[in-house]
Design an enzyme around this catalytic site. Structure first.
Site, PDB file in Angstrom:
ATOM      1  N   HIS A 266      41.797  41.164  45.118  1.00  0.00           N
ATOM      2  CA  HIS A 266      41.207  41.116  43.781  1.00  0.00           C
ATOM      3  C   HIS A 266      39.784  40.595  43.865  1.00  0.00           C
ATOM      4  O   HIS A 266      39.498  39.692  44.639  1.00  0.00           O
ATOM      5  CB  HIS A 266      42.037  40.219  42.839  1.00  0.00           C
ATOM      6  CG  HIS A 266      41.784  40.528  41.403  1.00  0.00           C
ATOM      7  ND1 HIS A 266      40.743  39.960  40.700  1.00  0.00           N
ATOM      8  CD2 HIS A 266      42.403  41.375  40.556  1.00  0.00           C
ATOM      9  CE1 HIS A 266      40.754  40.449  39.475  1.00  0.00           C
ATOM     10  NE2 HIS A 266      41.746  41.306  39.363  1.00  0.00           N
ATOM     11  N   ASP A 317      48.922  45.175  40.071  1.00  0.00           N
ATOM     12  CA  ASP A 317      49.487  46.514  40.236  1.00  0.00           C
ATOM     13  C   ASP A 317      50.675  46.566  41.181  1.00  0.00           C
ATOM     14  O   ASP A 317      51.438  47.533  41.144  1.00  0.00           O
ATOM     15  CB  ASP A 317      48.390  47.474  40.735  1.00  0.00           C
ATOM     16  CG  ASP A 317      47.389  47.768  39.638  1.00  0.00           C
ATOM     17  OD1 ASP A 317      47.821  48.071  38.520  1.00  0.00           O
ATOM     18  OD2 ASP A 317      46.180  47.670  39.890  1.00  0.00           O
TER      19      ASP A 317
END
Ligand code: ACO
Length: 381
Positions: A266, A317
């Site tokens: 991320h 996700d």
């Protein structure tokens, strides 16, 4: 100021670490690994508030009272049906058309059909936002059924966004566990600071363009594999791995090929993504409820293996993939599910940008040649 006046050391590739504006909608705290919606830590909301309550919070700034929630729910229910021209347009499309491309086109068509498309007053944006948030589950379910060659269904009143979606896609009432699972998924993905698609929506709004143009652009931005399509790619990865025995081989091959593990890493969080633990827990419960823990087991072991090999944390996700799969949602629809959840966040950001607008227009450091002399066409080599 000339764009050339920018100093090279000021350039941050991908705008990494750049604070591009202010917001009071959500705080993505990368160091403490916290996600705050309008002052509430997501841990405070999950399992307590419904998606409708959280949607209201993000859009209007405070949790609704009982009366406000009743009115909001009625507004959503009354605007959930798809307009006939949207249905007609969807049915002209090939079944194999990409769901995100189709959704992007449907949102754009909503703008074409709205006589007040170019009214950029806050009241008009709010009206469009409510309508779009209400109809998005219907659109996505219709895209899914059109792809499967099934007749489209009409929403029934009395159920929330998540249960409505599951009914419209599958043609049968979801179990309470399934409805709660999707409701939590929608909450967890409802907003996330200046992520790429939200920033896109704000940039379009910054030009005083209309709500639908901003949302259409946001859908296009979410479509990319480094953003919203990572949930679909993560499921494809789990399917390719197929069994826990194959994990080690998959990890080694991915590393050797310098490829990415989808659903890992991320830009902002320096540690665990605060949404991931909730999604993991929900995916586990759903897997157990259907007596098929294979996808959860592969995910959990892959999470450990990638951590051992590369010290990468999972992102939102990763467990979204098995969660959505356990809800019977086809993999190709996954990114449109993300769009369903994020519609409220995008809308809140369009409103916030419009309420205190300044054109978003950064500088570029020119790194091409200068002072070239014009060469007539016949003399060019
Ligand atoms: N798999 C393997 N390596 C990775 C991954 C990954 N998923 N993510 C980061 N890395 C490595 C990169 O290879 C790079 O290593 P290197 O310096 O040895 O070359 C290093 O970590 C930094 O990578 P960047 O791409 O510069 O990091 P950035 O902050 O730009 O990336 C991103 C963030 C795009 C999310 C990245 O982690 C990625 O590609 N992840 C996979 C796609 C994904 O899951 N996207 C969803 C993100 S969340 C969301 O949008 C909802």
């Amino acid at each position: 100021m000339s764009e050339q006046a920018t100093q090279p050391e000021q350039v941050r590739k991908g705008l990494e670490g750049v604070v591009a504006g202010e917001t009071s909608i959500s705080d993505v705290d990368g160091h403490r690994c916290q996600l705050i919606y309008r002052g509430y830590h997501i841990d405070e909301l999950i399992g307590r508030a419904s998606y409708e309550e959280v949607g209201y919070l993000l859009l209007f700034g405070a949790l609704p009272t009982r009366a406000q929630l009743a009115e909001w729910t009625t507004q959503l229910e009354s605007q959930r049906a798809m307009d006939p021209p949207l249905t007609a347009f969807l049915q002209t499309l090939p079944k194999a058309a990409g769901p995100m491309a189709t959704l992007r086109s449907l949102v754009s068509l909503m703008g074409v059909l709205d006589p007040s498309e170019n009214d950029t007053s806050l009241e008009s944006i709010k009206r469009k936002a409510v309508r779009t948030i209400a109809v998005i589950p219907t659109l996505v379910a219709a895209i899914g059924r059109h792809r499967a060659g099934q007749p489209l269904l009409s929403p029934t009143p009395g159920v929330g966004q998540a249960a409505t979606f599951l009914y419209l896609l599958h043609g049968k009432e979801p179990t309470p566990l399934q409805a709660r699972a999707l409701d939590a998924y929608f909450i967890l993905l409802a907003d996330h600071g200046f992520n790429a698609s939200t920033f896109t929506a704000r940039t379009v709004t910054g030009t005083q363009s209309d709500y639908y143009s901003a949302i259409t652009a946001a859908v296009g931005s979410l479509k990319g594999p480094l953003h919203g399509a990572a949930n679909r790619k993560a499921m494809e990865m789990l399917t390719e791995i197929g069994s826990v025995e194959q994990i080690e081989h998959y990890v080694q091959r991915t590393l050797a090929d310098h490829k990415r593990f989808m659903g890992f890493g991320h830009r902002v969080y320096k540690g665990a993504d605060p949404r991931a633990k909730h999604l993991k827990e929900i995916a586990k419960r759903l897997g157990e409820s259907v007596g098929e823990t294979r996808w959860f087991d592969i995910s959990e072991r892959l999470q450990e293996a990638v951590w051992q090999a590369k010290k990468l944390y999972i992102n939102v996700d990763f467990y979204s993939a098995s969660l959505l799969h356990y809800l019977g949602i086809p993999t190709e629809l996954f990114t449109t599910m993300f769009a369903c959840a994020r519609m409220v966040g995008w809308s809140a950001h369009v409103l916030e940008q419009a309420a205190d607008n300044r054109l978003i227009r950064p500088l570029a450091l020119y790194i091409g040649p200068r002072e070239l002399k014009f060469v007539p066409l016949d003399h060019r080599k």
